[in-house]
Design an enzyme around this catalytic site. Structure first.
Site, PDB file in Angstrom:
ATOM      1  N   GLU A   3       0.849  -1.188   0.000  1.00  0.00           N
ATOM      2  CA  GLU A   3       0.000   0.000   0.000  1.00  0.00           C
ATOM      3  C   GLU A   3       0.889   1.244   0.000  1.00  0.00           C
ATOM      4  O   GLU A   3       2.093   1.149  -0.255  1.00  0.00           O
ATOM      5  CB  GLU A   3      -0.948  -0.050   1.202  1.00  0.00           C
ATOM      6  N   ARG A 257     -14.072  -8.325   1.837  1.00  0.00           N
ATOM      7  CA  ARG A 257     -12.725  -8.078   2.347  1.00  0.00           C
ATOM      8  C   ARG A 257     -12.619  -8.529   3.805  1.00  0.00           C
ATOM      9  O   ARG A 257     -13.472  -8.182   4.617  1.00  0.00           O
ATOM     10  CB  ARG A 257     -12.381  -6.581   2.271  1.00  0.00           C
TER      11      ARG A 257
END
Length: 267
Positions: A3, A257
């Site tokens: 990320e 998720r």
């Protein structure tokens, strides 16, 4: 998946290693990792110097001396290693850029890619991305205005790259834990005080992630003491005690998720 903090760490470290260096050779181990024929890619990229390395969201942009760009997205499981042939990991290499005796290995690019693009094509590829959340222009006021236009759960919103650029599954859980907000809360249920707290938690967690070199275990180079220093508070900690209130952390699926949070101190 790497990320914002992981890609920012890569950008900084690679800048000190290869910025201004000439690519002496190119090897493609997996043609699907690039977007043009192998011969064109190797011909156009070989003997070019790295002009700059920039990050946008979860992407790295290597600008070459002729202004063409290599756009990198590591996706799920992708990583890099820089070093000599004898130091490389015992893993399948999808792309290898050589800088004399040193090489930059791109590993795990089964879903990721390294695309050769013009600056205009890069701009087009990235134009739908939301704002950079650590940019000075991304103020509390800008964040609050952005959130007023959104619906749905806060977790889903945080990881939507067209809303906010660079936050993924792991750091969204960390941010919401730090802000003491449940990930399944609807945005319109959040009070102004919670939104303010959320904004400051975004800044705190991502900056801490960058300072500590992100969470990825694989070092970028032999002797790399920077990469992978960040330790998660809540992500992937199901069954462990919350470090704030000692309640057991639970896992829940939100929009498919895996999401981790403390059911006690996140409200």
């Amino acid at each position: 998946m790497p990320e914002l903090p992981e890609m920012e760490t890569y950008k900084t470290l690679l800048g000190s290693l290869i910025d201004g260096q000439k690519i002496s050779d190119v090897e493609i181990g997996r043609e699907k990792s690039i977007n043009v024929p192998v011969e064109r890619f190797t011909t156009q990229v070989s003997n070019q110097a790295i002009k700059t390395i920039n990050r946008r969201a979860k992407y790295l942009i290597f600008q070459l001396q002729d202004d063409s760009c290599l756009l990198l997205h590591l996706m799920l499981g992708g990583w890099m290693f820089f070093g000599k042939e004898e130091d490389k990991p015992n893993r399948t290499i999808q792309v290898k850029l050589s800088f004399g005796e040193q090489h930059l290995y791109f590993i795990g690019l089964r879903l990721g890619y390294l695309h050769l693009l013009s600056p205009e094509e890069v701009k087009e590829e990235l134009e739908k991305l939301g704002p950079e959340v650590l940019h000075p222009d991304f103020t509390l006021d800008a964040f609050q205005q952005l959130m007023q236009k959104r619906k749905g759960t806060i977790k889903t919103t945080l990881i939507n790259q067209e809303v906010l650029a660079g936050i993924g599954n792991g750091y969204s859980d960390e941010i919401l834990w730090h802000a003491e907000i449940r990930p399944d809360k609807k945005i319109n249920e959040l009070a102004d005080q919670q939104l303010t707290r959320l904004y400051h938690s975004i800044q705190f967690i991502l900056k801490k992630g960058i300072e500590q070199g992100g969470y990825m275990d694989n070092p970028l180079y032999k002797g790399d003491g920077k990469t992978g220093g960040y330790q998660f508070y809540v992500y992937d900690k199901e069954g462990k005690e919350c470090s704030r209130c000692d309640t057991i952390i639970i896992k829940k699926e939100i929009s498919s998720r895996k999401t981790y949070f403390c059911p006690n101190c996140q409200q």
